[in-house]
Design a protein around this motif. Sequence first.
Motif, PDB file in Angstrom:
ATOM      1  N   THR A 143       0.832  -1.195   0.000  1.00  0.00           N
ATOM      2  CA  THR A 143       0.000   0.000   0.000  1.00  0.00           C
ATOM      3  C   THR A 143       0.872   1.252   0.000  1.00  0.00           C
ATOM      4  N   THR A 144       0.287   2.372  -0.360  1.00  0.00           N
ATOM      5  CA  THR A 144       1.037   3.622  -0.413  1.00  0.00           C
ATOM      6  C   THR A 144       1.038   4.376   0.922  1.00  0.00           C
TER       7      THR A 144
ATOM      8  N   ILE B 176      10.178   0.705  -1.415  1.00  0.00           N
ATOM      9  CA  ILE B 176       9.779   0.305  -0.066  1.00  0.00           C
ATOM     10  C   ILE B 176      10.181   1.390   0.920  1.00  0.00           C
ATOM     11  N   ALA B 177       9.241   1.825   1.722  1.00  0.00           N
ATOM     12  CA  ALA B 177       9.490   2.855   2.727  1.00  0.00           C
ATOM     13  C   ALA B 177       9.204   2.296   4.115  1.00  0.00           C
ATOM     14  N   ARG B 178       9.753   2.969   5.140  1.00  0.00           N
ATOM     15  CA  ARG B 178       9.596   2.516   6.508  1.00  0.00           C
ATOM     16  C   ARG B 178       8.972   3.600   7.367  1.00  0.00           C
TER      17      ARG B 178
ATOM     18  N   LEU C 258       6.335  -1.425   6.930  1.00  0.00           N
ATOM     19  CA  LEU C 258       6.862  -1.277   5.574  1.00  0.00           C
ATOM     20  C   LEU C 258       5.696  -1.003   4.639  1.00  0.00           C
ATOM     21  N   TYR C 259       5.856   0.007   3.770  1.00  0.00           N
ATOM     22  CA  TYR C 259       4.835   0.337   2.779  1.00  0.00           C
ATOM     23  C   TYR C 259       5.545   0.838   1.526  1.00  0.00           C
TER      24      TYR C 259
ATOM     25  N   THR D 268       5.364  -5.029  12.299  1.00  0.00           N
ATOM     26  CA  THR D 268       5.947  -5.862  13.347  1.00  0.00           C
ATOM     27  C   THR D 268       6.132  -5.038  14.607  1.00  0.00           C
ATOM     28  N   VAL D 269       6.046  -5.697  15.754  1.00  0.00           N
ATOM     29  CA  VAL D 269       6.243  -5.037  17.051  1.00  0.00           C
ATOM     30  C   VAL D 269       7.670  -5.269  17.518  1.00  0.00           C
TER      31      VAL D 269
END
Length: 359
Positions: free
Chosen positions: A233-234, A343-345, A335-336, A285-286
């Motif tokens: 997703t964006t 890929i961005a964080r 991550l998206y 993720t945690v």
Amino acid sequence: MITILYDATSYANPFPGINISGAAGNTRPVGIIIPDDVKWLVTDKASENTNGGSYAVTVTAVAENPERESEAYSTSKKYDKATPPYTPPRETTLTLVTNADGKNIHHEYRVVQDWIFPNVFTLSTQLARGTFAVPAGCTFDQNTRTITLPPFQKGYLYYTGNPVAGILKDQSWLHPQRENLRVNLNADDNFQNSSPRSVTLTIRVWDDATSGIITEDYTITQSAGNFDPALLTTGVTVNSTTLSGITVTDDAVTLPDNYNSGTTNPSYTDALLLVSTDEKGFIATVTPGQDWLWLEVPLYETMQYYPAHDGKYVRRIRMDTNTGGAERSANINILYRDAGGNIARKTIRVTQGAGGGTI
């Protein structure tokens, strides 16, 4: 052979036992030998049978982990990450020892624990043959009994009709979740793997041709994501439902100590959610070591529970009540896909108060 059938819909624990009695009027014990490595058969204390005054004892089949199985219908996070209590068929040898003419005599019985539905007189209706309902993006072939899931499954996969008892063995990525008289199958994402993965689902159905119960195996395969940014997703946001004592921003959530994310506090309507900006998935993720905070496996029927987010990829944020003496925090790492297609964080900081808050 002794066969123990158990009700896969209610999973009573312990299951009905095997009653063993000595000769009428003889209170001397019957020796019972259960292999050391068999933990699912146990014996109760012997008693004197009032009918004939014989020695009597019961051998009972139990869950291998009764403590975990007792959480089957709770909101405990331990069970959220486990599979329902369906035990694959298993067997062992039960040995009864008697004495005649001064010699011990061993009688061996093969004990099989099998899974079935209750009320054998109505099995034809309770196990009516059905078919799978698959969400968008999934494929199903009844002829080959194969189901293919995308790297991000977005919607419940379930078997229609009433045969909700299914067995999944030797896997951890597909999560059955009970809902009334059916079991929904929710898959973890497979975005970070370069190979597909498969599991066999075994269910029981009624066969009109033979007027009996048969088993059917289905192969469920999930495609690999192979780190393809186009699958993401964006953007990801925390739902902005207004709850007393909770503050939500783009990168932080603050909430009081008694927010425990159960089904009643708050209700599903007020649940804290991670929501995609479109129909595609994301990785969340945690921070390791923060057991008080976790994310439910994805895939809700969002039209039913979260109609405002229907069609989106949704994960519910869950946590325990804070009974400690200090505030606590943990990160949710996401991550998206950014505007450039890469890929961005993103990190969302979740902070829970130490006391005095209200919902």
